[in-house]
Design an enzyme around this catalytic site. Structure first.
Site, PDB file in Angstrom:
ATOM      1  N   TYR A   1      -6.620   1.500   2.746  1.00 11.94           N
ATOM      2  CA  TYR A   1      -6.560   1.019   1.369  1.00 11.94           C
ATOM      3  C   TYR A   1      -7.696   0.038   1.061  1.00 11.94           C
ATOM      4  O   TYR A   1      -8.044  -0.801   1.876  1.00 11.94           O
ATOM      5  CB  TYR A   1      -5.203   0.314   1.128  1.00 11.94           C
ATOM      6  CG  TYR A   1      -5.061  -0.263  -0.267  1.00 11.94           C
ATOM      7  CD1 TYR A   1      -4.610   0.528  -1.319  1.00 11.94           C
ATOM      8  CD2 TYR A   1      -5.419  -1.585  -0.545  1.00 11.94           C
ATOM      9  CE1 TYR A   1      -4.494   0.009  -2.611  1.00 11.94           C
ATOM     10  CE2 TYR A   1      -5.308  -2.109  -1.831  1.00 11.94           C
ATOM     11  CZ  TYR A   1      -4.848  -1.303  -2.859  1.00 11.94           C
ATOM     12  OH  TYR A   1      -4.735  -1.815  -4.117  1.00 11.94           O
TER      13      TYR A   1
ATOM     14  N   SER B   1      -7.097  14.652 -47.939  1.00  9.27           N
ATOM     15  CA  SER B   1      -8.237  13.757 -48.109  1.00  9.27           C
ATOM     16  C   SER B   1      -7.882  12.702 -49.154  1.00  9.27           C
ATOM     17  O   SER B   1      -7.183  12.998 -50.113  1.00  9.27           O
ATOM     18  CB  SER B   1      -9.460  14.552 -48.569  1.00  9.27           C
ATOM     19  OG  SER B   1     -10.402  13.691 -49.185  1.00  9.27           O
TER      20      SER B   1
ATOM     21  N   ASN C   1      -6.976  19.355 -44.118  1.00  7.62           N
ATOM     22  CA  ASN C   1      -7.840  19.255 -42.940  1.00  7.62           C
ATOM     23  C   ASN C   1      -7.080  19.525 -41.638  1.00  7.62           C
ATOM     24  O   ASN C   1      -5.924  19.120 -41.501  1.00  7.62           O
ATOM     25  CB  ASN C   1      -8.483  17.874 -42.872  1.00  7.62           C
ATOM     26  CG  ASN C   1      -9.457  17.634 -44.009  1.00  7.62           C
ATOM     27  OD1 ASN C   1     -10.100  18.576 -44.479  1.00  7.62           O
ATOM     28  ND2 ASN C   1      -9.543  16.402 -44.466  1.00  7.62           N
TER      29      ASN C   1
ATOM     30  N   ASN D   1       0.830  -1.209   0.000  1.00  3.41           N
ATOM     31  CA  ASN D   1       0.000   0.000   0.000  1.00  3.41           C
ATOM     32  C   ASN D   1       0.865   1.260   0.000  1.00  3.41           C
ATOM     33  O   ASN D   1       0.557   2.240  -0.679  1.00  3.41           O
ATOM     34  CB  ASN D   1      -0.928   0.016   1.216  1.00  3.41           C
ATOM     35  CG  ASN D   1      -1.870  -1.169   1.241  1.00  3.41           C
ATOM     36  OD1 ASN D   1      -2.015  -1.866   0.244  1.00  3.41           O
ATOM     37  ND2 ASN D   1      -2.503  -1.406   2.380  1.00  3.41           N
TER      38      ASN D   1
ATOM     39  N   GLN E   1      -6.825   0.298  -7.095  1.00  2.00           N
ATOM     40  CA  GLN E   1      -6.002  -0.171  -8.216  1.00  2.00           C
ATOM     41  C   GLN E   1      -6.534   0.350  -9.554  1.00  2.00           C
ATOM     42  O   GLN E   1      -5.820   0.378 -10.542  1.00  2.00           O
ATOM     43  CB  GLN E   1      -5.981  -1.709  -8.215  1.00  2.00           C
ATOM     44  CG  GLN E   1      -5.136  -2.326  -9.300  1.00  2.00           C
ATOM     45  CD  GLN E   1      -4.884  -3.797  -9.038  1.00  2.00           C
ATOM     46  OE1 GLN E   1      -4.122  -4.134  -8.152  1.00  2.00           O
ATOM     47  NE2 GLN E   1      -5.549  -4.666  -9.781  1.00  2.00           N
TER      48      GLN E   1
ATOM     49  N   LYS F   1      -8.291  19.155 -50.490  1.00  2.00           N
ATOM     50  CA  LYS F   1      -8.514  19.312 -49.051  1.00  2.00           C
ATOM     51  C   LYS F   1      -7.241  19.413 -48.230  1.00  2.00           C
ATOM     52  O   LYS F   1      -6.246  18.755 -48.493  1.00  2.00           O
ATOM     53  CB  LYS F   1      -9.305  18.097 -48.527  1.00  2.00           C
ATOM     54  CG  LYS F   1     -10.734  18.075 -49.037  1.00  2.00           C
ATOM     55  CD  LYS F   1     -11.641  18.952 -48.220  1.00  2.00           C
ATOM     56  CE  LYS F   1     -11.981  18.228 -46.931  1.00  2.00           C
ATOM     57  NZ  LYS F   1     -12.975  18.942 -46.158  1.00  2.00           N
TER      58      LYS F   1
ATOM     59  N   GLU G   1      -8.728  19.117 -34.460  1.00  2.00           N
ATOM     60  CA  GLU G   1      -9.944  18.365 -34.126  1.00  2.00           C
ATOM     61  C   GLU G   1      -9.670  17.344 -33.021  1.00  2.00           C
ATOM     62  O   GLU G   1     -10.475  17.159 -32.103  1.00  2.00           O
ATOM     63  CB  GLU G   1     -10.483  17.663 -35.372  1.00  2.00           C
ATOM     64  CG  GLU G   1     -10.950  18.644 -36.440  1.00  2.00           C
ATOM     65  CD  GLU G   1     -11.166  17.935 -37.766  1.00  2.00           C
ATOM     66  OE1 GLU G   1     -12.293  17.507 -38.026  1.00  2.00           O
ATOM     67  OE2 GLU G   1     -10.205  17.796 -38.542  1.00  2.00           O
TER      68      GLU G   1
ATOM     69  N   THR H   1     -18.609  38.130 -29.962  1.00  2.00           N
ATOM     70  CA  THR H   1     -19.395  37.558 -28.869  1.00  2.00           C
ATOM     71  C   THR H   1     -20.539  36.819 -29.558  1.00  2.00           C
ATOM     72  O   THR H   1     -20.990  37.256 -30.622  1.00  2.00           O
ATOM     73  CB  THR H   1     -19.958  38.629 -27.914  1.00  2.00           C
ATOM     74  OG1 THR H   1     -20.825  39.486 -28.655  1.00  2.00           O
ATOM     75  CG2 THR H   1     -18.858  39.473 -27.268  1.00  2.00           C
ATOM     76  N   HIS H   2     -20.951  35.700 -28.998  1.00  2.00           N
ATOM     77  CA  HIS H   2     -21.951  34.838 -29.660  1.00  2.00           C
ATOM     78  C   HIS H   2     -21.478  34.413 -31.043  1.00  2.00           C
ATOM     79  O   HIS H   2     -22.306  34.117 -31.906  1.00  2.00           O
ATOM     80  CB  HIS H   2     -23.310  35.537 -29.774  1.00  2.00           C
ATOM     81  CG  HIS H   2     -23.759  36.229 -28.529  1.00  2.00           C
ATOM     82  ND1 HIS H   2     -24.572  35.647 -27.584  1.00  2.00           N
ATOM     83  CD2 HIS H   2     -23.465  37.470 -28.037  1.00  2.00           C
ATOM     84  CE1 HIS H   2     -24.778  36.485 -26.590  1.00  2.00           C
ATOM     85  NE2 HIS H   2     -24.106  37.594 -26.837  1.00  2.00           N
TER      86      HIS H   2
HETATM   87  N1  ARG Z   1      -1.653  -3.575  -7.199  1.00  2.00           N
HETATM   88  C1  ARG Z   1      -2.097  -2.810  -6.085  1.00  2.00           C
HETATM   89  C2  ARG Z   1      -2.661  -1.469  -6.547  1.00  2.00           C
HETATM   90  O1  ARG Z   1      -2.432  -1.087  -7.639  1.00  2.00           O
HETATM   91  C3  ARG Z   1      -0.979  -2.578  -5.145  1.00  2.00           C
HETATM   92  C4  ARG Z   1      -1.387  -2.509  -3.698  1.00  2.00           C
HETATM   93  C5  ARG Z   1      -1.953  -3.769  -3.259  1.00  2.00           C
HETATM   94  N2  ARG Z   1      -2.187  -3.753  -1.854  1.00  2.00           N
HETATM   95  C6  ARG Z   1      -2.953  -4.684  -1.288  1.00  2.00           C
HETATM   96  N3  ARG Z   1      -3.130  -4.603  -0.028  1.00  2.00           N
HETATM   97  N4  ARG Z   1      -3.508  -5.631  -2.000  1.00  2.00           N
HETATM   98  O2  ARG Z   1      -3.348  -0.776  -5.811  1.00  2.00           O
END
Ligand code: ARG
Length: 459
Positions: free
Chosen positions: A318, A278, A286, A111, A323, A284, A291, A156-157
Site C-alpha cells: 500500500y 429554449s 433540444n 489497508n 487514496q 425549440k 448531448e 457509411t461516412h
Molecule cells: N484513507 C486511506 C485510503 O483511502 C485508508 C488506508 C490508509 N492506510 C494507511 N496505511 N494509511 O487509502
C-alpha cells in the site's frame, strides 16, 4: 494533541495543511455501509476463532449497528481529524462500547479495510450497472420489434449507403450494450476475492479465518496473496475500463439521436420528458439529455486515465497514493449509471418518424448496390463491370436531377443494352432490405430472428 490511533509514537498533532491533504473522510464516507459490514464480519470471525471473547464480539456487533443507524439517520458527526471512514467508525465505536472496540483491529489493518470496502462498493455498482444495462437492452428490443421492417438509410461516412431497417439499427446497439453487459459480469467474477485479513501486507500470526470473512461478505474466496490483496486496484481500473467502453457506446448512440432529432433529419421525435426548451426561441426542443450522455465519456474516461496514472509505478504494497482512487471511481460510477438511465428513458419514449425514414431511405441512390447485384445475377456481368455500369447510371440520374427508380428503361439501356424492365423491382427500398437475408443481415426476418434470440438471452 496527538492522534488517538497512533498517538503513542507522536508528540505533536498534524499541521492543518497536513490534515487537509491527508483526510479522505469528505468522500470515503460513501463507504460507511461497506466498512461496517466488513467490521461485523471481522468481529464475528474473531469470536469464532477464539481471538476475542464472544461477549466482546457481541458488544462490537451491537455498537457497529448503532453506528450504522447513526450514519444512515444523518446524526453521525464525521471528523476530519479522524481522517477516514475506518477511523471515524472505530472512534465512535470506542465511545459507544469502550474497551472491546480496541480489540476489533486485531489481525487486520486499514489497508485491508479500504480495499475490502472499496471492492464491495464497486461490486454494488457493477450490479447496478447490470440492472440498468438490462433495462436499456429491453427498451432497445421494444423499439426493434416495433420497427423490424421500417426502412431507413444505412450510412457509411454519414453518407447514404444502403437501406436498412430500423429494427436492424436498434439491434446493432443491442449487440454493443450486450457486450457491455458481458464485460460487467466478467469483471464481477474476477474481482470477487476478499482482501480482508491481509493485515496490512504480510498476513498475521493470529489464527484468523479469512475464508469465513470472505464468505460472510459474499466474496468467492479470500485473495491468495496478502501483498497483492492490499495493493490491487485492478478491480477499480477494470470497472473504469468497462464503464469507458460503455460510455463510448452511449456517446455514439447519443450522437445519432442528436442528429436524428434535428429538423434536417426528422428521423425521431424525442419525448417532452427527455427534452428541454429554449429561454429565447419558443419553437425549440433540444436533445439535452442526449448531448449530456454524449459528453459523459469525458469524465468517465478521464477517471480511467487518472487512476491508471496513480497506480503506475507504485511499489508494493500500500501507498497513500491509492487514496486518490475513490473520487474518480465514485464520479465515473455516478455518471455512467445516470447516463445509462437517461438513455433508457430516451429510447423508451422516442418515436420514429416512419415516413421520413422511408423517404430518406429511398433518396441518395441508396439501392445502387441492388442494381449492381442485379446486373451480376441477371446479366452475368463481373461485379467490377456491374459497379461501373451502375456508377454511370447514377451519374446519369444525377445529371437529370432524379433518383435511380425515376430513370426510364431507355435511359437504362443507353448505358447497358442488356437491362430489362425487371430491374425496377430491385430499386425499391422494401425489396432491397428484404433481399438482405444473409445471417446478421438487415432483412426483417433476420432482424426478428435476432430479436427472438436476445429475448431468450434476457429471459
Ligand atoms: N484513507 C486511506 C485510503 O483511502 C485508508 C488506508 C490508509 N492506510 C494507511 N496505511 N494509511 O487509502
Amino acid at each position: 494533541t496527538s492522534n488517538q490511533m497512533w498517538g503513542g509514537r507522536f508528540a505533536a498533532g498534524p499541521d492543518a495543511i497536513m490534515e487537509a491533504i491527508n483526510a479522505s473522510i469528505g468522500f470515503d464516507k460513501r463507504l460507511a455501509a461497506q466498512d461496517i459490514a466488513g467490521s461485523r464480519a471481522h468481529a464475528a470471525m474473531l469470536a469464532a476463532t477464539g481471538i476475542v471473547e464472544p461477549s466482546d464480539a457481541e458488544a462490537m456487533r451491537e455498537g457497529l449497528l448503532t453506528v450504522l443507524s447513526e450514519i444512515e439517520g444523518g446524526t453521525f458527526e464525521f471528523s476530519t481529524a479522524l481522517e477516514d471512514i475506518h477511523m471515524n467508525v472505530e472512534a465512535r465505536l470506542k465511545t459507544l462500547i469502550g474497551e472491546p472496540a480496541g480489540r476489533l483491529h486485531t489481525g487486520r489493518s486499514r489497508n485491508d479495510q479500504v480495499a475490502t470496502d472499496f471492492k464491495l462498493w464497486v461490486r454494488d455498482q457493477l450490479d447496478a450497472a447490470e440492472a440498468q444495462l438490462l433495462a436499456l437492452l429491453r427498451a432497445l428490443l421494444a423499439q426493434a420489434e416495433a420497427g423490424a421492417d421500417w426502412v431507413m438509410p444505412g450510412f457509411t461516412h454519414l453518407q447514404t449507403a444502403q437501406p436498412v431497417t430500423w429494427g436492424h439499427h436498434m439491434m446493432a446497439y443491442v449487440e454493443m450494450f450486450g457486450r457491455d453487459l458481458s464485460r460487467v459480469r466478467d469483471a464481477r467474477v474476477r474481482m470477487n476475492e476478499s482482501p480482508l485479513g491481509a493485515a496490512a501486507l504480510a498476513g498475521t500470526g493470529f489464527p484468523i479465518d479469512r475464508h469465513m470473512t470472505a464468505a460472510a461478505l459474499g466474496f468467492d474466496r479470500p485473495a491468495a496473496n496478502s501483498l497483492d490483496a492490499v495493493s490491487d486496484r485492478d478491480f477499480a481500473l477494470e470497472f473504469l475500463s468497462v464503464a469507458s467502453i460503455s460510455a463510448v457506446h452511449l456517446s455514439r448512440m447519443a450522437e445519432e439521436l442528436v442528429i436524428w432529432s434535428s429538423a434536417q433529419f426528422r428521423f425521431v421525435t424525442l419525448s417532452d420528458r427527455f427534452s428541454t426548451g429554449s429561454s429565447i426561441m419558443p419553437q425549440k426542443k433540444n436533445p439535452d439529455a442526449a448531448e449530456l450522455i454524449r459528453a459523459k465519456i469525458g469524465r468517465i474516461f478521464g477517471a480511467n486515465v487518472a487512476l491508471t496514472l496513480v497506480m503506475k509505478g507504485l511499489p508494493l504494497a500500500y501507498s497513500k497514493d491509492m487514496q486518490e482512487d475513490k473520487e474518480q471511481v465514485f464520479d465515473a460510477a455516478d455518471n455512467w449509471l445516470l447516463a445509462l438511465a437517461a438513455m433508457e428513458g430516451m429510447v423508451r419514449d422516442m418515436s420514429a418518424n416512419v415516413p421520413a425514414l422511408e423517404a430518406a431511405a429511398a433518396s441518395g441512390f441508396s439501392t445502387a448496390t441492388d442494381l449492381a447485384d442485379w446486373l451480376v445475377r441477371e446479366l452475368n456481368l463481373p461485379f467490377r463491370e456491374a459497379h461501373h455500369v451502375t456508377g454511370a447510371l447514377v451519374a446519369l440520374a444525377e445529371k437529370k436531377g432524379c433518383d435511380l427508380p425515376d430513370l426510364s428503361l431507355s435511359d437504362m439501356t443507353s448505358v447497358h443494352d442488356g437491362i430489362t424492365g425487371a430491374v425496377f423491382d430491385v430499386l425499391g427500398v422494401h425489396n432491397s432490405v428484404a433481399s438482405r437475408t444473409s445471417y446478421g443481415g438487415t432483412a426483417p426476418d433476420q432482424v426478428r430472428t435476432q430479436i427472438a434470440r436476445w429475448k431468450e438471452i434476457l429471459g
